[in-house]
Enzyme design. Structure first.
Site, mmCIF file in Angstrom:
data_model
loop_
_atom_site.group_PDB
_atom_site.id
_atom_site.type_symbol
_atom_site.label_atom_id
_atom_site.label_comp_id
_atom_site.label_asym_id
_atom_site.label_seq_id
_atom_site.Cartn_x
_atom_site.Cartn_y
_atom_site.Cartn_z
ATOM 1 N N HIS A 157 0.837 -1.192 0.000
ATOM 2 C CA HIS A 157 0.000 0.000 0.000
ATOM 3 C C HIS A 157 0.880 1.252 0.000
ATOM 4 O O HIS A 157 1.910 1.304 0.662
ATOM 5 C CB HIS A 157 -0.909 0.004 1.239
ATOM 6 C CG HIS A 157 -2.092 0.912 1.107
ATOM 7 N ND1 HIS A 157 -1.981 2.285 1.125
ATOM 8 C CD2 HIS A 157 -3.416 0.638 0.947
ATOM 9 C CE1 HIS A 157 -3.181 2.819 0.982
ATOM 10 N NE2 HIS A 157 -4.071 1.838 0.870
ATOM 11 N N HIS A 158 0.449 2.274 -0.754
ATOM 12 C CA HIS A 158 1.238 3.505 -0.867
ATOM 13 C C HIS A 158 1.359 4.236 0.466
ATOM 14 O O HIS A 158 2.259 5.062 0.663
ATOM 15 C CB HIS A 158 0.595 4.432 -1.903
ATOM 16 C CG HIS A 158 1.591 5.165 -2.744
ATOM 17 N ND1 HIS A 158 2.697 5.802 -2.211
ATOM 18 C CD2 HIS A 158 1.656 5.367 -4.085
ATOM 19 C CE1 HIS A 158 3.379 6.369 -3.188
ATOM 20 N NE2 HIS A 158 2.783 6.109 -4.331
ATOM 21 N N ALA A 159 0.462 3.946 1.423
ATOM 22 C CA ALA A 159 0.556 4.579 2.738
ATOM 23 C C ALA A 159 1.828 4.164 3.469
ATOM 24 O O ALA A 159 2.326 4.891 4.341
ATOM 25 C CB ALA A 159 -0.668 4.222 3.580
ATOM 26 N N ASN A 334 5.754 9.254 3.063
ATOM 27 C CA ASN A 334 5.480 9.750 1.718
ATOM 28 C C ASN A 334 5.819 11.240 1.661
ATOM 29 O O ASN A 334 5.021 12.079 2.075
ATOM 30 C CB ASN A 334 3.996 9.546 1.380
ATOM 31 C CG ASN A 334 3.676 8.092 1.092
ATOM 32 O OD1 ASN A 334 3.893 7.601 0.006
ATOM 33 N ND2 ASN A 334 3.165 7.393 2.092
#
Length: 485
Positions: A157-159, A334
């Site tokens: 997941h990009h999180a 991020n």
């Protein structure tokens, strides 16, 4: 030139209120961008295909994961919400078997040359990762792709982190194939020595540079805000629409020689990025022409790429190795800003003109602080008013542009992961409202172009990818003969 590994960081970041740092508390705040990506309306996942020369030894693979990635906080934590609505990383026990999926070879389609790509495309559209467990999976696909006997698909997941951080972490788990105790060698950027100036000349140069940076930043901010609010790309056979992130996708990739790119780079006095973006622009131009767009129409088309830019120096491989061994914890999260790259469409012109035009565009972006502005402003907005408005603006930024673009430099030599020699690295991203994503990955003297597309808009990503490869061949043909030494 060999990359110099950064020294191990020994100073810990102790302020738990810093949402971009690894605090000493039990629960670590999710970064503002991570909170945005975790939102149910904007679920982004990163997928990376790793090909291996030999079948994967499951026991060795699991042991390697336990000694490396599972020691990273993000991979042994889940996201929970507190009473104030804030998201935090909370440590949790990890059952590694829950995160490994084996795709058996008795499937009738496994003999297909595109099975791995098709499986990855389906995986991109599958249900989001289970939030009750750490947000990652490894899919071991017992099928061939290119020179690979078996393939591993890493889905995360990009999180958990941005693409640069995750790729760096993955590479920190690898070693040189011919030197099992050495980390991979990454390419470094060549820096030109600045010309010496007198005091007055230096002051003039600094003042002019400041004004140029200020002006280009202003233009980028205006372009970004306009794109988020109303400015949309022209409707072309490459452009998607709202909701397209939920549609079935297809994946294709092609590999070219870095030596060929270097030839064009030297002839045009550009960079590898200039040549690659020129190839992409030329390939798209040809695709639009083949789809029925005339030269007159293409002259008035607005086609742009939305590119994510890492706004801070990514952790070094040595630092990440130390972190996974229980040493210092590198800053994570991020930390990305957006830049908008206009795509030159030059039908009928020399293929090399695409590179010259790309160089002009990219050189301006290098001087602009627009990416830093988009990251900082988004971070402030999320903290002040929550994630709903920033989510909508980010969604619009991707929806109003034609495609997503990223370029990641990989190791110069062959590497192995937990004793398995790697043949290829193929990254992509799923979940953004765009019909097209183009990712570029270098590895072992080769460059892989990865095209992911919505099947209903671009049913033949392989053709678009081939046009980009043909553009490089056309560029080489236009080069003047090299002088014999």
């Amino acid at each position: 030139m060999a990359a110099k590994l950064r020294p191990i960081r020994t100073k810990l970041i102790k302020d738990p209120s810093d949402h971009d740092s690894d605090g000493d508390g039990i629960d670590e705040p999710v970064t503002p961008a991570g909170s945005l990506f975790f939102n149910s309306g904007f679920n982004l996942h990163i997928l990376v295909i790793l090909g291996f020369k030999s079948p994967i030894n499951i026991n060795n693979f699991k042991a390697g994961l336990r000694d490396t990635i599972l020691k990273h906080k993000r991979f042994c934590s889940i996201i929970k919400e507190n009473d104030k609505g804030e998201l935090y990383w909370v440590p949790t026990p990890v059952n590694l078997d829950d995160h490994i999926v084996i795709v058996e070879s008795d499937n009738a389609d496994v003999g297909s040359l595109t099975f791995v790509e098709d499986y990855t495309a389906k995986l991109a559209q599958s249900l989001p990762l289970d939030p009750s467990r750490p947000l990652f999976e490894f899919h071991i696909v017992k099928a061939k792709l290119g020179d690979a006997a078996e393939n591993l698909i890493f889905r995360v997941h990009h999180a958990v982190g941005d693409g640069t951080s995750l790729m760096s972490l993955l590479l920190a788990c690898t070693r040189k194939a011919n030197q099992p105790d050495s980390l991979p060698t990454l390419p470094t950027l060549a820096h030109k020595s600045p010309r010496k100036h007198t005091v007055f000349e230096a002051l003039g140069v600094y003042l002019w540079s400041f004004l140029v940076i200020l002006w280009l930043t202003f233009l980028d901010i205006c372009s970004l805000l306009a794109t988020m609010l109303w400015l949309e790309d022209s409707q072309t056979p490459l452009k998607g629409y709202a909701g397209i992130e939920r549609l079935q996708r297809r994946l294709a990739h092609k590999t070219v020689s870095m030596d060929d790119i270097q030839l064009v780079k030297e002839a045009t006095h550009g960079t590898v990025n200039d040549v690659v973006f020129g190839m992409i622009a030329a390939g798209m131009s040809r695709y639009l022409q083949q789809s029925g767009s005339t030269k007159t129409q293409m002259a008035h088309l607005r086609v742009r790429a939305c590119a994510l830019v890492n706004t801070r120096k990514s952790p070094g491989l040595q630092e990440l190795k130390s972190m996974m061994a229980g040493g210092s914890q590198a800053r994570w999260g991020n930390n990305m800003g957006y830049i908008i790259l206009p795509v030159p469409l030059l039908p009928g012109e020399s293929p090399l003109n695409y590179v010259y035009k790309a160089k002009t565009i990219i050189d301006k972006k290098k001087l602009s602080l627009g990416a830093a502005f988009s990251y900082i402003s988004g971070k402030i907005l999320i903290r002040l008013i929550g994630s709903e408005v920033p989510k909508r603006l980010t969604y619009n930024c991707t929806l109003h542009t034609t495609f997503a673009f990223s370029n990641v430099f990989g190791p110069l030599e062959e590497i192995e992961l937990f004793g398995h020699p790697v043949t290829h690295i193929i990254p992509t991203v799923a979940g953004q409202p765009q019909a097209l994503c183009v990712h570029v990955q270098s590895y072992m003297g080769k460059v892989t172009l990865v095209v992911s597309s919505a099947k209903d808009i671009i049913p033949d990503p392989d053709r678009l990818c081939q046009y980009m490869v043909c553009a490089l061949e056309d560029m080489k043909k236009m080069l003047p003969p090299r002088k014999e030494e």
